[in-house]
Design a protein around this motif. Structure first.
Motif, mmCIF file in Angstrom:
data_model
loop_
_atom_site.group_PDB
_atom_site.id
_atom_site.type_symbol
_atom_site.label_atom_id
_atom_site.label_comp_id
_atom_site.label_asym_id
_atom_site.label_seq_id
_atom_site.Cartn_x
_atom_site.Cartn_y
_atom_site.Cartn_z
ATOM 1 N N UNK A 66 -17.698 -1.730 1.093
ATOM 2 C CA UNK A 66 -18.431 -2.566 0.162
ATOM 3 C C UNK A 66 -17.919 -2.888 -1.064
ATOM 4 N N UNK A 67 -16.730 -2.733 -1.065
ATOM 5 C CA UNK A 67 -15.990 -2.935 -2.591
ATOM 6 C C UNK A 67 -16.397 -1.815 -3.728
ATOM 7 N N UNK A 68 -16.746 -0.828 -3.147
ATOM 8 C CA UNK A 68 -17.139 0.162 -4.286
ATOM 9 C C UNK A 68 -16.243 0.483 -5.347
ATOM 10 N N UNK A 69 -14.930 0.284 -4.680
ATOM 11 C CA UNK A 69 -13.587 0.710 -5.684
ATOM 12 C C UNK A 69 -12.838 -0.363 -5.902
ATOM 13 N N UNK A 70 -12.835 -1.581 -5.142
ATOM 14 C CA UNK A 70 -12.026 -2.867 -5.466
ATOM 15 C C UNK A 70 -12.285 -3.600 -4.334
ATOM 16 N N UNK A 71 -12.315 -5.181 -4.864
ATOM 17 C CA UNK A 71 -12.348 -6.084 -3.837
ATOM 18 C C UNK A 71 -11.054 -6.312 -3.299
ATOM 19 N N UNK A 72 -11.085 -7.304 -2.178
ATOM 20 C CA UNK A 72 -9.888 -7.640 -1.463
ATOM 21 C C UNK A 72 -8.622 -7.996 -2.577
ATOM 22 N N UNK A 73 -8.985 -8.894 -3.521
ATOM 23 C CA UNK A 73 -7.808 -9.376 -4.361
ATOM 24 C C UNK A 73 -7.167 -8.345 -5.137
ATOM 25 N N UNK A 74 -7.869 -7.208 -5.402
ATOM 26 C CA UNK A 74 -7.586 -6.004 -6.028
ATOM 27 C C UNK A 74 -7.033 -4.813 -5.206
ATOM 28 N N UNK A 75 -7.086 -4.890 -4.038
ATOM 29 C CA UNK A 75 -6.848 -3.725 -3.121
ATOM 30 C C UNK A 75 -5.501 -3.086 -3.255
ATOM 31 N N UNK A 76 -4.623 -4.240 -3.137
ATOM 32 C CA UNK A 76 -3.259 -3.563 -3.211
ATOM 33 C C UNK A 76 -2.886 -2.989 -4.409
ATOM 34 N N UNK A 77 -3.182 -3.376 -5.732
ATOM 35 C CA UNK A 77 -2.853 -2.814 -6.826
ATOM 36 C C UNK A 77 -3.735 -1.639 -7.072
ATOM 37 N N UNK A 88 -7.601 -1.555 2.817
ATOM 38 C CA UNK A 88 -7.374 -2.480 3.633
ATOM 39 C C UNK A 88 -6.618 -3.505 2.786
ATOM 40 N N UNK A 89 -5.570 -4.002 3.439
ATOM 41 C CA UNK A 89 -4.858 -5.341 2.773
ATOM 42 C C UNK A 89 -4.867 -6.400 3.434
ATOM 43 N N UNK A 90 -4.934 -7.688 2.594
ATOM 44 C CA UNK A 90 -5.244 -8.945 3.302
ATOM 45 C C UNK A 90 -4.019 -9.768 2.765
ATOM 46 N N UNK A 91 -3.059 -9.949 3.179
ATOM 47 C CA UNK A 91 -1.739 -10.622 2.565
ATOM 48 C C UNK A 91 -2.160 -11.894 1.670
ATOM 49 N N UNK A 92 -3.254 -12.531 2.239
ATOM 50 C CA UNK A 92 -3.601 -13.956 1.833
ATOM 51 C C UNK A 92 -3.931 -13.777 0.148
ATOM 52 N N UNK A 93 -4.297 -12.730 -0.082
ATOM 53 C CA UNK A 93 -4.837 -12.515 -1.136
ATOM 54 C C UNK A 93 -3.964 -11.918 -2.423
ATOM 55 N N UNK A 94 -2.711 -11.443 -1.965
ATOM 56 C CA UNK A 94 -1.671 -10.862 -2.541
ATOM 57 C C UNK A 94 -0.282 -11.393 -2.177
ATOM 58 N N UNK A 95 -0.288 -12.728 -1.996
ATOM 59 C CA UNK A 95 0.662 -13.394 -1.614
ATOM 60 C C UNK A 95 2.387 -13.150 -2.354
ATOM 61 N N UNK A 96 2.085 -13.202 -3.703
ATOM 62 C CA UNK A 96 3.178 -12.894 -4.408
ATOM 63 C C UNK A 96 3.644 -11.479 -4.398
ATOM 64 N N UNK A 235 -5.078 -14.669 12.451
ATOM 65 C CA UNK A 235 -4.692 -13.959 11.182
ATOM 66 C C UNK A 235 -3.649 -12.757 11.533
ATOM 67 N N UNK A 236 -2.210 -13.177 11.209
ATOM 68 C CA UNK A 236 -1.072 -12.117 11.359
ATOM 69 C C UNK A 236 -1.098 -11.483 10.074
ATOM 70 N N UNK A 237 -0.741 -10.186 10.288
ATOM 71 C CA UNK A 237 -0.185 -9.248 9.075
ATOM 72 C C UNK A 237 -1.529 -8.644 8.513
ATOM 73 N N UNK A 238 -2.650 -8.692 9.122
ATOM 74 C CA UNK A 238 -3.803 -8.013 8.352
ATOM 75 C C UNK A 238 -3.652 -6.552 8.471
ATOM 76 N N UNK A 239 -3.706 -5.686 7.488
ATOM 77 C CA UNK A 239 -3.356 -4.253 7.486
ATOM 78 C C UNK A 239 -4.473 -3.434 7.022
ATOM 79 N N UNK A 240 -5.138 -2.907 8.176
ATOM 80 C CA UNK A 240 -6.455 -2.095 7.998
ATOM 81 C C UNK A 240 -6.239 -0.637 7.514
#
Length: 372
Positions: A66-77, A88-96, A235-240
């Motif tokens: 439920x995003x207790x630590x971070x949302x999808x946009x901040x998951x990678x960082x 979980x990393x969704x590439x669409x939110x961290x394209x660059x 959706x290709x490349x979704x990393x769980x």
């Protein structure tokens, strides 16, 4: 020489402490998805239970949803920065940040089958795209598991039964689906899945392009009145399952091997027991609330065919803007793997055990955990 010896001793002591620290505590996994989401319930939770059992209780994970630590946009960082050991990393939110990986995700309309999309993504990233692995390494992370969603459809809270009625609709999309939304005459709106719930409730958006499994995962059955049941990619490349690099490096080799060995089943459970099963539940939820399903027909097929004629050029142009030097190489590898997995899965029973075995043979048996 004394200073060098002392420094080496300190480095060795630090490495030992890191290993002991990693094995002496529960690892923390941050999931931005709702607690009831199938990636959590049918993918991650069973995987963590299996890992604890396989290692005699030495490798334990704590799942925070439920995003207790971070949302999808901040998951990678977040995971790269050590806020969690996994995410979980969704590439669409961290394209660059992972541009080579996103080149695969941007091929959404070229892999509709969820099993094919999941397997072809994993094989491409692990075995045909060293630049993709370098993307993750640069972000201080290690990719381990990839899953497939169901074929995307148009899920709406207002009447949509033909192409004319699609025009002007505000649609929650991400990545390549934004371009497809425009091609249909709609207006793409980028937002997280959690924000989508309220946006549908309040009428801030009219539709979402996504899998019917989202109806259950996000509890939006009462808000979906019309479903345009026409395939709109996957959706290709979704990393769980992506780990923090330092946390991964701190694990003993047997624990790394246990995680890699667990990934084929984890991906299969997430894709089949999770998304495929939830799609049927989502269909039932929409129908029980009086929702209308429409196939779309020839006007959508014709539009899609003409749209795909220029889509590859668009993907290449976008990748080059994100400083991908040779996107064609990645695209060719992914499309070859899509063709390979379409043949591998043709005529096969689409059950968890069969997909697990194929992933193990063709993707994960070729991975050396010590070199990830």
């Amino acid at each position: 020489m004394k200073r060098f010896g002392y420094a080496a001793l300190l480095a060795a002591a630090g490495a030992l402490a890191l290993v002991q620290h990693a094995s002496a505590r529960d690892l923390v996994f941050g999931s931005a998805l709702p607690p009831q989401h199938n990636v959590n319930t049918h993918g991650l939770a069973p995987t963590f239970a299996a890992l604890a059992k396989a290692t005699g209780g030495k490798l334990k994970w704590k799942l925070l949803t439920g995003g207790q630590l971070f949302g999808l946009r901040a998951s990678l960082t977040g995971v790269g920065g050590g806020m969690a050991d996994g995410a979980i990393i969704i590439p669409s939110f961290v394209q660059s940040k992972i541009p080579h990986v996103y080149t695969i995700t941007d091929m959404a309309l070229f892999a509709e089958d969820p099993l094919v999309a999941a397997a072809a993504s994993a094989e491409t990233i692990f075995h045909d795209c060293p630049e993709c692995l370098a993307d993750f390494k640069k972000q201080k992370t290690v990719p381990l598991g990839f899953y497939g969603l169901n074929t995307y459809k148009l899920l709406c809270n207002t009447k949509v039964t033909n192409l004319a009625e699609v025009k002007g609709k505000r649609m929650r999309t991400s990545g390549a689906n934004g371009r497809w939304a425009r091609a249909m005459g709609g207006t793409p709106v980028s937002m997280s899945g959690s924000d989508m719930i309220e946006a549908l409730q309040r009428g801030q958006i009219d539709c979402a392009i996504g899998p019917l499994a989202w109806v259950k995962a996000y509890s939006i059955g009462e808000h979906i009145k019309y479903v345009l049941d026409f395939p709109m990619g996957n959706f290709a490349g979704a990393a769980h399952f992506v780990m923090n690099r330092a946390a991964w490096d701190g694990l003993p080799l047997e624990h790394k091997k246990a995680i890699v060995d667990a990934m084929p089943l984890s991906a299969a459970m997430t894709t089949i027991d999770g998304y495929a099963r939830d799609e049927q539940t989502g269909i039932e939820m929409v129908r029980s609330a009086g929702g209308v399903f429409t196939k779309g027909g020839k006007e959508f097929s014709d539009l899609r065919a003409s749209y795909l004629d220029g889509e590859l050029e668009t993907v290449i142009a976008g990748a080059k803007k994100r400083r991908v030097k040779d996107p064609q190489k990645i695209i060719d590898a992914f499309r070859a793997n899509v063709a390979k997995w379409e043949k591998l899965l043709a005529g096969k029973t689409r059950d968890t055990a069969t997909f697990q075995a194929l992933l193990k043979e063709h993707v994960y048996d070729r991975i050396d955990p010590a070199k990830l």
